[in-house]
Design an enzyme around this catalytic site. Structure first.
Site, short mmCIF file in Angstrom:
data_model
loop_
_atom_site.label_atom_id
_atom_site.label_comp_id
_atom_site.label_asym_id
_atom_site.label_seq_id
_atom_site.Cartn_x
_atom_site.Cartn_y
_atom_site.Cartn_z
CG ASP A 36 45.90 35.34 36.95
OD1 ASP A 36 45.83 36.40 36.30
OD2 ASP A 36 46.23 35.33 38.16
CG ASN A 92 42.36 45.07 34.32
OD1 ASN A 92 41.18 45.30 34.08
ND2 ASN A 92 42.75 44.06 35.09
N GLY A 98 43.26 49.28 36.61
CA GLY A 98 43.54 48.10 37.42
C GLY A 98 44.72 47.29 36.93
CD GLN A 99 48.68 47.46 32.16
OE1 GLN A 99 48.25 48.54 31.76
NE2 GLN A 99 49.52 46.72 31.48
CG HIS A 105 48.01 41.00 31.01
ND1 HIS A 105 48.85 42.03 31.34
CD2 HIS A 105 47.06 40.96 31.97
CE1 HIS A 105 48.44 42.59 32.47
NE2 HIS A 105 47.34 41.97 32.86
CG HIS A 107 42.81 39.30 32.98
ND1 HIS A 107 43.33 38.83 34.16
CD2 HIS A 107 43.33 40.55 32.81
CE1 HIS A 107 44.11 39.76 34.70
NE2 HIS A 107 44.13 40.82 33.91
#
Ligand code: 5GP
Ligand code: ZN
Length: 119
Positions: A36, A92, A98-99, A105, A107
């Protein structure tokens, strides 16, 4: 890598195709993992399907085998990065979740103590 599922305006499809650089830590035919750009933990890797699926709820039964591969890669990354004391996996989903990047994906975060509940 030619990706027939690429969306031309998708940031993560561009990372899959090499149009945007990323620190890739794993890649195979169906799954890519990269660091990230704004890490929230000492280890913060994003694991994504090569196939463009915008979010978790857009995946279909036919994606099941591929999603199982995504989770195998998550396990491999946890092993490679020595996250044996524990780690967190987050996806998310949607704006209220919160995307911010609409390519599915996961995290993978570790090497610090996590708190609960998340913000
Ligand atoms: P979301 O908010 O959708 O759950 O997660 C998107 C993640 O993508 C964020 O953690 C953000 O830091 C990361 N990100 C956004 N743009 C880039 C980029 O260009 N390269 C990389 N490696 N990560 C990115
Ligand atoms: Zn995409």
């Amino acid at each position: 890598m030619y990706n027939p599922s690429t969306m031309s305006d998708c940031l993560f499809c561009k990372i899959v195709n090499g149009e945007i650089p990323a620190e890739i830590v794993y890649r195979d035919e169906n799954v890519v993992a990269f660091k990230d750009v704004n890490p929230q933990a000492p280890v913060h890797v994003l694991v994504i399907p090569v196939k463009h699926i915008d979010k978790l709820t857009s995946s279909e039964a036919a994606d099941g085998k591929m999603l199982a591969e995504v989770f195998s890669v998550i396990q491999k990354i946890a092993a490679d990065m020595k996250l044996d004391e524990g780690f967190r996996v987050v996806s998310n989903c949607g704006p209220a979740g919160g995307q911010t990047v609409f390519h599915l994906h996961f995290h993978v975060m570790g090497k610090r103590a996590m708190t609960w509940p998340p913000g």
